[in-house]
Write an enzyme that holds these catalytic residues in place. Structure first.
Site, PDB file in Angstrom:
ATOM      1  N   ASP A  88      11.220  28.499 -47.606  1.00  0.00           N
ATOM      2  CA  ASP A  88      12.320  28.577 -49.098  1.00  0.00           C
ATOM      3  C   ASP A  88      11.788  29.878 -49.324  1.00  0.00           C
ATOM      4  O   ASP A  88      10.899  30.087 -50.292  1.00  0.00           O
ATOM      5  CB  ASP A  88      11.934  27.345 -49.739  1.00  0.00           C
ATOM      6  N   HIS A 147      10.946  22.754 -54.478  1.00  0.00           N
ATOM      7  CA  HIS A 147      12.081  22.763 -55.281  1.00  0.00           C
ATOM      8  C   HIS A 147      12.863  21.461 -54.663  1.00  0.00           C
ATOM      9  O   HIS A 147      12.647  21.249 -53.552  1.00  0.00           O
ATOM     10  CB  HIS A 147      12.849  23.905 -55.210  1.00  0.00           C
ATOM     11  N   LYS A 197      19.991  35.170 -56.958  1.00  0.00           N
ATOM     12  CA  LYS A 197      18.710  35.210 -57.650  1.00  0.00           C
ATOM     13  C   LYS A 197      18.209  36.748 -57.174  1.00  0.00           C
ATOM     14  O   LYS A 197      16.999  37.070 -57.788  1.00  0.00           O
ATOM     15  CB  LYS A 197      17.659  34.413 -56.948  1.00  0.00           C
ATOM     16  N   GLN A 224      12.529  32.430 -54.379  1.00  0.00           N
ATOM     17  CA  GLN A 224      11.847  32.943 -55.433  1.00  0.00           C
ATOM     18  C   GLN A 224      10.902  34.380 -54.965  1.00  0.00           C
ATOM     19  O   GLN A 224      10.345  34.957 -55.639  1.00  0.00           O
ATOM     20  CB  GLN A 224      11.064  31.911 -56.205  1.00  0.00           C
ATOM     21  N   CYS A 226      14.203  21.216 -61.509  1.00  0.00           N
ATOM     22  CA  CYS A 226      14.248  20.861 -60.144  1.00  0.00           C
ATOM     23  C   CYS A 226      13.130  20.810 -59.315  1.00  0.00           C
ATOM     24  O   CYS A 226      12.905  20.841 -58.017  1.00  0.00           O
ATOM     25  CB  CYS A 226      15.183  21.782 -59.466  1.00  0.00           C
TER      26      CYS A 226
HETATM   27  N1  7TS Z   1      14.086  26.907 -53.909  1.00  0.00           N
HETATM   28  C1  7TS Z   1      13.665  27.339 -54.753  1.00  0.00           C
HETATM   29  C2  7TS Z   1      12.172  28.015 -54.805  1.00  0.00           C
HETATM   30  C3  7TS Z   1      14.474  27.665 -56.069  1.00  0.00           C
HETATM   31  O1  7TS Z   1      13.963  28.188 -57.075  1.00  0.00           O
HETATM   32  C4  7TS Z   1      15.750  27.300 -56.039  1.00  0.00           C
HETATM   33  C5  7TS Z   1      16.543  27.320 -57.404  1.00  0.00           C
HETATM   34  C6  7TS Z   1      16.405  26.920 -54.890  1.00  0.00           C
HETATM   35  C7  7TS Z   1      15.591  26.480 -53.890  1.00  0.00           C
HETATM   36  C8  7TS Z   1      17.951  26.394 -54.779  1.00  0.00           C
HETATM   37  O2  7TS Z   1      18.692  27.660 -54.846  1.00  0.00           O
HETATM   38  P1  7TS Z   1      20.171  27.466 -54.941  1.00  0.00           P
HETATM   39  O3  7TS Z   1      20.801  29.036 -55.058  1.00  0.00           O
HETATM   40  O4  7TS Z   1      20.560  26.812 -53.561  1.00  0.00           O
HETATM   41  O5  7TS Z   1      20.391  26.704 -56.336  1.00  0.00           O
HETATM   42  N2  7TS Z   1      15.932  27.418 -58.418  1.00  0.00           N
HETATM   43  C9  7TS Z   1      16.259  27.230 -59.760  1.00  0.00           C
HETATM   44  C10 7TS Z   1      15.547  27.277 -60.969  1.00  0.00           C
HETATM   45  O6  7TS Z   1      14.133  27.370 -60.852  1.00  0.00           O
HETATM   46  N3  7TS Z   1      16.155  27.103 -62.089  1.00  0.00           N
HETATM   47  O7  7TS Z   1      17.479  26.930 -61.570  1.00  0.00           O
HETATM   48  C11 7TS Z   1      17.588  27.040 -60.396  1.00  0.00           C
END
Ligand code: 7TS
Length: 392
Positions: A192, A116, A218, A195, A350
């Site tokens: 990371d 990501h 999430k 997910q 992303c």
């Molecule tokens: N890493 C992964 C694997 C992610 O899927 C996401 C967000 C992030 C980092 C960042 O997370 P945040 O909470 O800091 O925003 N992924 C997604 C997505 O797949 N669609 O919208 C956000």
């Protein structure tokens, strides 16, 4: 799973149809237990934490620290190894900014092409200091080319930072094996987990990682709460500085507080953290292994129903994510299914370097969580059949 009644938003109508929410990899919906907790916090306990010696401050601090305990237990960590941030993004930036001070010419960082943006863009800053970034490639099934870790990780490698489960392909990466290669070369292993923590029972000891980043939103929690687990913060410089994170301050210098407070400057999202505690309790009552099993079933069902209609990307062992392309642009796909009340994601998600690698400009993605059903997938399939006809 018998949980839908707990999620008020699932009763909502969108464009005249009952909402079908299939954008869970972006953020999940919240059960009433979490919504009520946030509201109760503001109605009954609101105060700043770790400061006032008054009843409300004590209660607020208690809510906050109880969630830290729950998180530590959830991932097999100690309490002082759990740091609250705003998001996975902030957690990873914390580590990258700290490395900006400690790494330089001759040092290397190993990432993968399926990361990501939040696990690529912060590390790109290190290139200003002469640090080299190396990227592990993927196989056609969406798994990582494991042999490349052996090739790319060497004595110059200081950090290996890899996604546990891809937000696009769903692929679950063999983190324990990668951690071992990293540690054999004295590199720090960062994961990371944005997910993976929401739908798998994670044990940081089994993963063998040094740091793990994830987001509460999430996994049924409120937005604005992230976690950075770490087994050793001695060499991590606080990203934010100010109140709370100090032991002693004079005009020209300051001494840091103990862990985890050294890493938590300023007033945090206390209500969000309290809500996240309730979300963890909800997930544990439901059972993460049951959630994983349910998602796997939905992915299998969706794959079978969709494979003649669309091209699916990533078919290894995966989380509840189905990314696909078809005879229409992903934005048209998402907006046409939205008119049927179905929420899916479209775009580069992303992960532009991954899109480049897959040689697609963008993809559509349906992503499932504990409250989704096969009937909802049937609705998606019917809507996609309509899309296909429109663009024939
Ligand atoms: N890493 C992964 C694997 C992610 O899927 C996401 C967000 C992030 C980092 C960042 O997370 P945040 O909470 O800091 O925003 N992924 C997604 C997505 O797949 N669609 O919208 C956000």
């Amino acid at each position: 799973m018998e949980v839908r009644d707990d999620f008020p938003i699932l009763k909502r109508k969108v464009n005249g149809k009952t909402l079908v929410y299939l954008d869970n990899a972006a953020t999940t919906q919240k059960p009433k237990q979490v919504i009520d907790k946030v509201s109760e916090y503001y109605k009954e306990h609101n105060a700043n934490i770790h400061r006032g010696i008054h009843k409300l401050s004590e209660e607020a601090t208690n809510e906050f620290e109880e969630t830290r305990k729950k998180i530590a237990k959830l991932i097999g960590a100690k309490e002082d190894e759990v740091v609250f941030t705003r998001s996975t993004t902030e957690s990873l930036n914390t580590l990258a900014y700290s490395s900006l001070r400690s790494l330089g010419e001759g040092d290397e960082v190993v990432l993968s092409v399926m990361e990501h943006h939040s696990n690529i863009v912060p590390w790109q800053m290190l290139q200003e200091k002469g640090v080299k970034l190396n990227f592990v490639d993927i196989n056609p099934d969406g798994t990582l080319k494991m042999e490349q870790f052996e090739e790319l990780i060497n004595k110059n490698t200081k950090i290996v930072s890899i996604v546990h489960a891809s937000n696009v392909l769903g692929t679950i990466n063999p983190i324990a094996d990668i951690s071992k290669i990293a540690h054999d070369n004295n590199a720090i292993m960062i994961v990371d987990g944005a997910q993976s923590v929401p739908n798998m029972k994670i044990d940081v000891k089994k993963l063998g990682c040094d740091f793990l980043a994830f987001s509460g939103h999430k996994m049924l929690g409120p937005t604005g709460v992230g976690i950075l687990y770490g087994n050793n913060f001695d060499n991590v410089e606080p990203f934010l500085r100010g109140g709370e994170m100090i032991r002693e301050v004079s005009l020209r210098e300051a001494k840091w507080n103990d862990m985890p407070w050294k890493m938590e400057a300023g007033t945090p999202n206390i209500a969000g953290v309290a809500g996240f505690g309730e979300a963890i309790a909800y997930l544990e009552r439901t059972g993460l292994s049951k959630i994983r099993k349910h998602e796997t079933e939905l992915v299998k069902y969706a794959t079978k129903k969709l494979e003649d209609l669309v091209t699916i990307y990533g078919n290894a062992d995966k989380t509840g994510v189905v990314s696909f392309s078809m005879n229409a642009h992903p934005h048209d796909v998402a907006s046409l299914v939205d008119s049927e009340g179905i929420a899916i994601r479209s775009g580069h998600m992303c992960a532009q370097p991954l899109m480049d690698r897959l040689e697609v400009p963008a993809l559509s993605r349906a992503s499932f969580y504990l409250y989704n059903t096969k009937e909802e997938i049937d609705k998606l399939v019917t809507a996609l059949e309509k899309v296909q006809k429109v663009f024939e």
